[in-house]
Enzyme design. Structure first.
Site, PDB file in Angstrom:
ATOM      1  N   GLU A 100      10.968  -9.119  -4.420  1.00  0.00           N
ATOM      2  CA  GLU A 100      11.441  -7.920  -3.696  1.00  0.00           C
ATOM      3  C   GLU A 100      12.921  -8.070  -3.347  1.00  0.00           C
ATOM      4  OE1 GLU A 100       7.269  -6.518  -1.576  1.00  0.00           O
ATOM      5  OE2 GLU A 100       8.576  -7.881  -0.504  1.00  0.00           O
ATOM      6  N   SER A 126       0.821  -1.215   0.000  1.00  0.00           N
ATOM      7  CA  SER A 126       0.000   0.000   0.000  1.00  0.00           C
ATOM      8  C   SER A 126       0.857   1.267   0.000  1.00  0.00           C
ATOM      9  CB  SER A 126      -0.941  -0.011   1.209  1.00  0.00           C
ATOM     10  OG  SER A 126      -0.198  -0.113   2.409  1.00  0.00           O
TER      11      SER A 126
HETATM   12  C1  5RP Z   1       5.005  -7.159   0.388  1.00  0.00           C
HETATM   13  C2  5RP Z   1       5.805  -6.437   1.409  1.00  0.00           C
HETATM   14  C3  5RP Z   1       5.363  -5.049   1.765  1.00  0.00           C
HETATM   15  O1  5RP Z   1       6.426  -4.185   1.568  1.00  0.00           O
HETATM   16  C4  5RP Z   1       4.950  -5.020   3.207  1.00  0.00           C
HETATM   17  O2  5RP Z   1       3.958  -6.008   3.429  1.00  0.00           O
HETATM   18  C5  5RP Z   1       4.428  -3.625   3.613  1.00  0.00           C
HETATM   19  O3  5RP Z   1       3.225  -3.362   2.973  1.00  0.00           O
HETATM   20  P1  5RP Z   1       2.405  -2.017   3.201  1.00  0.00           P
HETATM   21  O4  5RP Z   1       3.166  -0.916   2.504  1.00  0.00           O
HETATM   22  O5  5RP Z   1       1.076  -2.303   2.574  1.00  0.00           O
HETATM   23  O6  5RP Z   1       2.292  -1.776   4.682  1.00  0.00           O
HETATM   24  O7  5RP Z   1       6.774  -6.911   1.938  1.00  0.00           O
HETATM   25  O8  5RP Z   1       5.462  -8.469   0.192  1.00  0.00           O
END
Ligand code: 5RP
Length: 227
Positions: A112, A38
């Site tokens: 990632e 997000s």
């Molecule tokens: C996805 C991730 C995201 O970076 C993590 O979950 C944070 O998400 P958000 O910005 O929605 O808080 O690792 O795999």
């Protein structure tokens, strides 16, 4: 507004402040490494909503971010065709003072980690709730080859963890996710390596070997502390 709604609107405002600060680090004409989640969605919206910076393209860490980038008319490039990237921007589920992270809440941890590792600089953008003194309250996501799910689970139990299969979720790479509670994070670098040694593990969500180079929490910039 009830308490839960107010906490989530605070968190969104903090994420937006971090995305705004990260946006100022993006260079016109560059190819940007783009994370998932997000907070990154807000960054993509900022790229679209302004005229000042036109990136030449993006290397994306997920089908979700690729779809959003494509919809915005930003070309998504194959990492194999671009080599090393100058900058990768992504969120996290936890970040410790040294910039070590737990990631993978959105199941995109493998790509990632690949794009972060292929980048000279990794900026991590988070809200206050993600800052922790020690990693480990958030369960550690591990991407596994489906046939190895129970084998990996048993190996994780031997490491002291409590694995839970994230049922109904398939990663962009066609694999499954196990979320692990209760691991010992006294030596997170070693833990990251030990989990990687289990046959069937594709990647785990500990980012200690490729940690963040800078952290932006609710718009505030900080450098990671030394180990
Ligand atoms: C996805 C991730 C995201 O970076 C993590 O979950 C944070 O998400 P958000 O910005 O929605 O808080 O690792 O795999």
């Amino acid at each position: 507004m009830n308490q839960a709604n107010s906490a989530s609107s605070d968190s969104n405002a903090q994420k937006r402040a971090s995305a705004e600060r990260a946006f100022t680090e993006i260079e016109d004409g560059s190819i940007l490494g783009v994370g998932t989640g997000s907070t990154v969605d807000m960054l993509i919206d900022m790229l679209v909503g302004q005229k000042r910076i036109q990136i030449a393209g993006a290397v994306s860490s997920s089908e979700r971010s690729s779809a959003k980038l494509n919809a915005a008319g930003i070309e998504v490039l194959d990492l194999n065709s671009v080599g090393e990237l100058d900058l990768y921007i992504d969120g996290a589920d936890e970040c410790d003072p040294q910039g070590r992270l737990i990631k993978g809440g959105g199941a995109a941890l493998t790509r990632e980690k690949i794009v972060a590792t292929a980048s000279k600089r990794f900026l991590c953008i988070i809200d206050d709730s993600k800052e922790v003194a020690q990693l480990g309250a958030f369960p550690l996501p591990i991407e596994v080859i489906p046939m190895a799910r129970s084998l990996v689970g048993r190996a994780i139990v031997k490491l002291g963890g409590h694995p839970a299969w994230r049922q109904g979720v398939t990663s962009d790479n066609g694999n499954w996710i196990i979320d692990v509670h209760g691991l010992n994070y006294a030596d997170p670098d070693r833990l990251e390596s030990d989990i990687n040694q289990i046959p069937g593990v594709v990647a785990n969500g500990l980012f200690t070997q490729r940690r963040a180079d800078a952290i932006i929490t609710s718009g505030r910039w900080r450098e990671p502390a030394a180990d």
